[in-house]
Design a protein around this motif. Structure first.
Motif, PDB file in Angstrom:
ATOM      1  N   ASP A 108       0.835  -1.200   0.000  1.00  0.00           N
ATOM      2  CA  ASP A 108       0.000   0.000   0.000  1.00  0.00           C
ATOM      3  C   ASP A 108       0.868   1.246   0.000  1.00  0.00           C
ATOM      4  OD1 ASP A 108      -2.200  -1.577   0.061  1.00  0.00           O
ATOM      5  OD2 ASP A 108      -2.431  -1.490   2.247  1.00  0.00           O
ATOM      6  N   LYS A 109       0.229   2.394  -0.297  1.00  0.00           N
ATOM      7  CA  LYS A 109       0.953   3.654  -0.332  1.00  0.00           C
ATOM      8  C   LYS A 109       1.194   4.178   1.069  1.00  0.00           C
ATOM      9  CE  LYS A 109      -0.648   5.054  -4.884  1.00  0.00           C
ATOM     10  NZ  LYS A 109      -1.260   6.120  -5.699  1.00  0.00           N
ATOM     11  N   LEU A 110       2.313   4.857   1.233  1.00  0.00           N
ATOM     12  CA  LEU A 110       2.733   5.363   2.526  1.00  0.00           C
ATOM     13  C   LEU A 110       3.065   6.844   2.420  1.00  0.00           C
ATOM     14  CD1 LEU A 110       5.221   2.494   3.429  1.00  0.00           C
ATOM     15  CD2 LEU A 110       2.828   2.648   4.106  1.00  0.00           C
ATOM     16  N   THR A 111       3.038   7.502   3.561  1.00  0.00           N
ATOM     17  CA  THR A 111       3.546   8.867   3.664  1.00  0.00           C
ATOM     18  C   THR A 111       4.825   8.831   4.474  1.00  0.00           C
ATOM     19  OG1 THR A 111       2.223   9.281   5.615  1.00  0.00           O
ATOM     20  CG2 THR A 111       1.254   9.920   3.503  1.00  0.00           C
ATOM     21  N   LEU A 112       5.819   9.603   4.055  1.00  0.00           N
ATOM     22  CA  LEU A 112       7.137   9.597   4.674  1.00  0.00           C
ATOM     23  C   LEU A 112       7.329  10.850   5.503  1.00  0.00           C
ATOM     24  CD1 LEU A 112       9.275   8.402   1.626  1.00  0.00           C
ATOM     25  CD2 LEU A 112       8.155   7.008   3.372  1.00  0.00           C
TER      26      LEU A 112
END
Length: 615
Positions: free
Chosen positions: A44-48
């Motif tokens: 899944d997409k993540l925020t850094l």
């Protein structure tokens, strides 16, 4: 359950249980409180969100997310800050990771499933992936590009591209193969290749054109177009071309060789078409009419007497400036010997009477044909020498000293200058709208004066000069200027006192009366010649007039030598007559030639002086 942020991993991941993360903890440096743990297989997409984190923590996190294996050079150190405002997938995270490395002068070199992380200063010496032509690689991956130019020259393109690359990159050109070699990030190389694609364009053959001129001079057109293009490009107009336009003149064919693109050549052709037109010509007829009339009357009495006796000698008389010629009546009583031993008249009286009349009628009609806006000149004159200085030098013999009483050798020397004396006519016409002609005229008529002036050291010339600018209608005769002079002078020479005595005063005076009249006028008549028919008409008229004068003059000529016919100009446009060869060879010669051709060659001779020649 889906992971959304990495900065809350210390709380969220603990809630999942330590049993689920046996390998994540090994990737985290224990001394950093900002390290995050990523469970494997996350898609899944993540925020850094990394705030002043050690770069090794970021490398570990990216390795877990992307599954890539990194070999980190010991010189790779530092703190990083990375914040993403939106959710990113694994591929996007890797692209962001490469950008972070580029900011910190670190490059990633992929080789055989491994990714080497090295400082940029040494990365160009490592084995980077080599691409040819379009790279197909994106991002900040370190690669080496080998690109061959198809049309341009690397010598021309290197000075343009080199300032666009960072100092840590490698850029070189190979002249023999016309190839450039670049080692840098894929993003930089793609940017450079886009610039090269715009510069490396093929110039079509149609960009070079040859335009033949019919009337104008190629050199004049080249000068005008070059100045026009230069001023247009300096004007800063965004529409002005950035390509160099070359215009050269070929004098032998009166042609222009132009190198420009199709849009530019259309504009240039339009300008040339308007300039390369048949210019009008102007035929100028000038008339210089001069009438001189001089009258001189002179009457006077001069006498002279001498008496010699034992007491001495007494002599006296009158003397006037009396010209030669005319009537001279006198009385002479005899001669006596003066004290100097000369024979002089004892007494004589002479009556002088002179009348001189002179008239002259001078007519000069110079004609001149010239192009519109072109200066022309006709000069019919003599080069007359005038003394400008003179001096003498004494020549001595250095070999032997001069003898007593010998005079030195005198070497006279004069400096002279030659000047044209005669008729000089200069004109420059300009044809305006409405069949008017603007004329710049300089006209000079000079001659050598037959009279001598007292005190003059050299020849005297009479000059008539007119310089003017006028506007004249086509075919109109106008007067440029003139002079009407009427000079009357009376002079009386006599003995003071005695010449005023009634009756006998005439014996002691001389009277002179002179009248001079001069009428000088200068006229000009310009005619515009636009067509061939107009030119032929003027030529026929002048040619026929000169031929008639020759025929008339030859009819009055007498020659001491018989059998000589004066030359006469042939009729204009007369075709030469060609006599057939049959009429040149007489029948007897034709018969002899036929016999020679049919006879034996042994009976003929190849001597050019022989009467029996072999043909």
């Amino acid at each position: 359950m889906t992971l959304k942020t990495l900065h809350t991993a210390s709380v969220t991941f603990l809630c999942l249980g330590l049993t689920l993360l046996p390998t994540i903890s090994m990737a985290q440096p224990p001394s950093n409180n900002n390290t995050q743990s990523i469970p494997p297989g996350v898609s899944d997409k993540l925020t850094l969100n990394f705030q002043d984190a050690d770069i090794h923590a970021l490398i570990n996190a990216v390795s877990k997310i992307t599954g890539k294996n990194f070999i980190v050079d010991p010189r790779v150190k530092g703190k990083v800050t990375l914040v993403s405002g939106e959710e990113l997938g694994p591929e996007q995270i890797y692209e962001v990771f490469l950008s972070v490395l580029d900011v910190h002068n670190i490059v990633a070199i992929e080789s055989e499933g491994l990714v080497k992380l090295l400082p940029k200063a040494v990365a160009k010496q490592e084995a980077t992936p080599i691409k040819y032509g379009a790279t197909g690689t994106r991002g900040d991956t370190q690669i080496t590009e080998v690109f061959q130019l198809k049309h341009g020259s690397v010598r021309d393109i290197v000075p343009i591209l080199k300032p666009l690359l960072p100092p840590t990159s490698h850029f070189a050109a190979h002249g023999p193969t016309n190839t450039i070699i670049i080692t840098d990030t894929a993003a930089n190389i793609n940017r450079i290749l886009n610039i090269v694609a715009k510069l490396d364009q093929e110039e079509s053959v149609g960009d070079t054109h040859v335009i033949y001129l019919q009337h104008a001079q190629a050199e004049d057109i080249v000068s005008l177009l070059t100045d026009l293009i230069a001023s247009y490009q300096k004007s800063g107009d965004p529409k002005s071309t950035q390509q160099k336009i070359s215009i050269q003149a070929h004098d032998a064919t009166n042609a222009l060789v132009i190198h420009a693109n199709n849009e530019e050549i259309k504009v240039i052709r339009s300008i040339i078409t308007q300039l390369d037109i048949r210019r009008a010509q102007v035929f100028v007829e000038a008339i210089i009419a001069e009438i001189n009339e001089d009258r001189l009357g002179q009457l006077g009495i001069s006498w002279e007497g001498t008496n010699v006796n034992s007491n001495g000698q007494v002599s006296g008389g009158t003397e006037y400036d009396i010209g030669s010629g005319g009537l001279r009546l006198g009385f002479l009583s005899g001669f006596v010997t003066s004290l100097t031993g000369e024979r002089v008249p004892e007494f004589n009286i002479i009556l002088h009477a002179l009348r001189t009349d002179s008239e002259s009628n001078i007519l000069s009609t110079p004609n001149l044909l010239t192009l519109d806006n072109e200066e022309a000149e006709i000069r019919v004159a003599q080069e007359v020498p005038f003394i400008t200085g003179q001096f003498t030098t004494n020549v001595t013999n250095t070999a032997a000293p001069p003898a007593v009483g010998d005079s030195p050798i005198v070497n006279p020397f004069q400096t002279i200058t030659r000047k044209d004396v005669g008729l000089i006519l200069k004109i420059k016409p300009q044809v305006n709208a409405g069949n008017t002609i603007r004329l710049e005229i300089s006209e000079e008529l000079s001659n050598i004066s037959p009279t001598r002036v007292l005190g003059a050291s050299d020849l005297i010339t009479n000059k008539r000069i007119v310089k003017s600018t006028v506007v004249v209608e086509n075919g109109q005769t106008v007067v440029l200027g003139g002079l009407i002079l009427d000079d009357l002078s009376n002079s009386v020479d006599g003995v003071l006192g005695l010449s005023s005595v009634p009756i006998i005063g005439g014996l002691f005076r001389n009277k002179q009366k002179q009248q001079r009249k001069l009428n000088l006028m200068l006229f000009i008549k310009p005619t515009i010649i636009r067509t061939k028919t107009d030119l032929v008409g003027f030529t026929e008229r002048k040619y026929g007039s000169m031929r008639d004068l020759q025929i008339e003059a030859n009819g009055r000529s007498e020659y001491l030598i018989r059998g000589i016919t004066p030359s006469v100009m042939p009729p204009l446009n007369e075709k030469p007559e060609v006599t057939p060869i049959e009429q040149v060879i007489s029948p007897e010669k034709k018969k002899e030639k036929s016999n020679l051709l049919q006879g034996d060659d042994s009976e003929c001779s190849y001597d050019i002086n022989s009467d029996n020649r072999c043909f």
